[in-house]
Scaffold this active site. Structure first.
Site, short mmCIF file in Angstrom:
data_model
loop_
_atom_site.label_atom_id
_atom_site.label_comp_id
_atom_site.label_asym_id
_atom_site.label_seq_id
_atom_site.Cartn_x
_atom_site.Cartn_y
_atom_site.Cartn_z
N HIS A 3 2.73 -3.63 6.47
CA HIS A 3 1.83 -2.42 6.37
C HIS A 3 2.08 -1.52 7.52
CE1 HIS A 3 -0.67 -4.17 2.82
NE2 HIS A 3 -0.31 -5.32 3.54
N ASN A 48 -3.73 -5.64 -2.30
CA ASN A 48 -3.84 -6.85 -1.39
C ASN A 48 -5.22 -7.12 -1.34
OD1 ASN A 48 -2.45 -8.23 0.49
ND2 ASN A 48 -3.30 -6.77 2.32
N GLU A 107 0.89 -4.77 10.71
CA GLU A 107 0.36 -3.29 10.81
C GLU A 107 1.55 -2.56 11.59
OE1 GLU A 107 -1.79 -1.84 8.70
OE2 GLU A 107 -2.86 -3.54 7.84
N ARG A 156 -3.24 4.71 -2.09
CA ARG A 156 -3.02 3.54 -1.51
C ARG A 156 -2.86 2.37 -2.52
NH1 ARG A 156 -5.75 -0.06 2.47
NH2 ARG A 156 -6.66 -1.83 1.62
N HIS A 171 0.83 -1.19 -0.11
CA HIS A 171 0.16 -0.01 0.06
C HIS A 171 0.89 1.25 0.10
CE1 HIS A 171 -3.48 -2.63 1.75
NE2 HIS A 171 -3.56 -2.55 0.49
N ALA A 172 0.83 1.93 -1.17
CA ALA A 172 1.38 2.97 -1.46
C ALA A 172 1.99 4.13 -0.31
CB ALA A 172 1.44 3.90 -2.62
N ARG A 173 0.98 4.48 0.52
CA ARG A 173 0.97 5.46 1.41
C ARG A 173 1.63 5.22 2.75
NH1 ARG A 173 -5.56 6.71 2.12
NH2 ARG A 173 -5.96 4.53 3.08
N GLU A 174 1.89 3.85 3.08
CA GLU A 174 2.43 3.36 4.27
C GLU A 174 3.88 3.31 4.30
OE1 GLU A 174 0.33 -0.49 4.34
OE2 GLU A 174 -1.75 0.72 3.92
ZN LIG Z 1 -1.89 -1.60 4.02
#
Ligand SMILES: [Zn+2]
Length: 418
Positions: A308, A256, A382, A241, A185-188
């Protein structure tokens, strides 16, 4: 904390003119960078079925961006609300508190810190004191490989939708393979940095156990699984994301939710504008397809970790069903050891359990897929935090996140059954 009333006659009038799709897609600003000025991040306490339905019914028309996806009664759901939708959100009369009053101020602070960091970067080994451009991540990885001949080599899972390399590093020579990556997920962004910290520890850390790990395991590590999306977060939309596949006017498939095991069986959206859009078919995204093929190409994968952020969870399959898999006790036992080791470093608590019951139902996820092809200990992690900064975790937390995650990772390596 309840918000004060938000008087917005002009914005309400504007919102009437905007179609749902144009709200979700965000207005294109003059400089090409999406502004999140006056976008709020709120945490909603879902009290009953009617409130859950109100949220779901309005998520597209009001342009809600789900930062967390646990859509059940009793859950706390974090969402970003564009300013033009806020009065309508208030009219839903949900129980909520404000995490961020104005997201743009958080992003401006993040950029300011990164700019400051860039000035000192050349002078010292400060890689883990700041976030970095895509190009710098590429050169950092190349440097690690070049500096460790005989110990590390370059790998690639394949090309992204826009033909960027899903580049990685292979370390060690053991018969048991361990695969992990960040930034599906790009923004993470913290996931990229923590994965690189684990690379750093495997290559030159002082942990006396490392030599044993490199004989027992071979590590395949890809810091940026979704390079196209990562570039979007650095050039036009910090909150992107998904990947970069265009789908009916909205950008990106949630890779995902796109893996080819129990795809489209709940916890994903068929709406191309939704941030958990599953794609038109299983494995329609090259990014997920490539990593899956890479996993299948290895003879014995004993662990796979998909990093993530945020929420502080160390999770195991399944995401598609609440029925626990046969080896749940083994997998969750490893997750519990990881969480205990992690907490011992900086006192940070991670929760463990299966994806479905710990965070939310999610089908078509990487971790479920890995388990389905025989990976014995797959995890979805996470990282920090629990919402104070969310995706914009301050750079000062990169190193502590790295040290604690290394401890968790080592606990898994120490206890895995091969
Ligand atoms: Zn994620």
């Amino acid at each position: 904390m309840k918000l004060s009333l938000f008087s917005l006659t002009a914005v309400v009038a504007l919102s009437v003119l905007l179609t749902p799709a144009s709200i979700s897609a965000l207005p294109a600003p003059s400089n090409g960078v999406v502004s999140f000025n006056n976008h709020r991040v709120v945490r909603i306490n879902v009290r009953n079925e009617a409130e859950l339905k109100a949220l779901t019914d309005n998520q597209d028309s009001l342009g809600f961006d789900y930062f967390t996806h646990e859509k059940v009664i009793g859950a706390h759901i974090d969402i970003r609300i564009p300013p033009q939708s806020f009065s309508k959100f208030q009219a839903l009369k949900l129980d909520y508190s404000t995490l961020v009053e104005n997201l743009q101020t958080v992003l401006d602070q993040e950029k300011h810190e990164n700019d400051q960091y860039q000035q000192v970067y050349a002078a010292a080994d400060t890689w883990f004191q700041g976030y970095h451009s895509y190009a710098d991540h590429q050169s950092w990885l190349s440097t690690q490989i070049a500096n460790n001949p005989g110990k590390a080599s370059k790998i690639s899972a394949g090309k992204s939708f826009q033909s960027r390399d899903q580049a990685g590093i292979k370390i060690g020579s053991g018969p048991n393979h361990v695969v992990f990556h960040g930034t599906q997920h790009a923004r993470e962004w913290i996931s990229t940095m923590v994965v690189e910290y684990l690379i750093d520890q495997l290559l030159k850390g002082t942990d006396s156990r490392v030599a044993g790990y490199l004989q027992k395991y071979t590590f395949h590590i890809i810091p940026i699984m979704n390079p196209d999306g990562f570039v979007i977060t650095q050039t036009s939309d910090r909150m992107h994301r998904k990947n970069a596949q265009s789908n009916g006017g909205c950008l990106g498939t949630d890779t995902n939710r796109n893996w080819g095991f129990k795809w489209n069986t709940g916890g994903s959206s068929s709406n191309p504008c939704a941030d958990d859009y599953m794609g038109p078919s299983a494995f329609s995204s090259p990014e997920a397809t490539n990593i899956a093929a890479y996993l299948r190409s290895l003879p014995k994968v004993v662990s796979y970790i998909d990093f993530h952020s945020y929420s502080q969870l160390w999770m195991v399959p399944y995401g598609y069903t609440g029925t626990r898999p046969g080896t749940y006790t083994y997998m969750n036992g490893l997750a519990q050891k990881a969480a205990a080791a992690l907490r011992a470093v900086n006192g940070v608590s991670f929760t463990t359990g299966d994806i479905y019951n710990t965070i939310y139902p999610a089908s078509g996820s990487s971790t479920d897929y890995a388990y389905s092809i025989g990976v014995t200990a797959p995890f979805a992690v996470e990282l920090r935090d629990t919402g104070r900064y969310g995706f914009s975790l301050p750079a000062a937390q990169i190193l502590p996140s790295g040290t604690e995650t290394w401890a968790a990772f080592a606990a898994i390596l120490d206890n895995i059954q091969v």
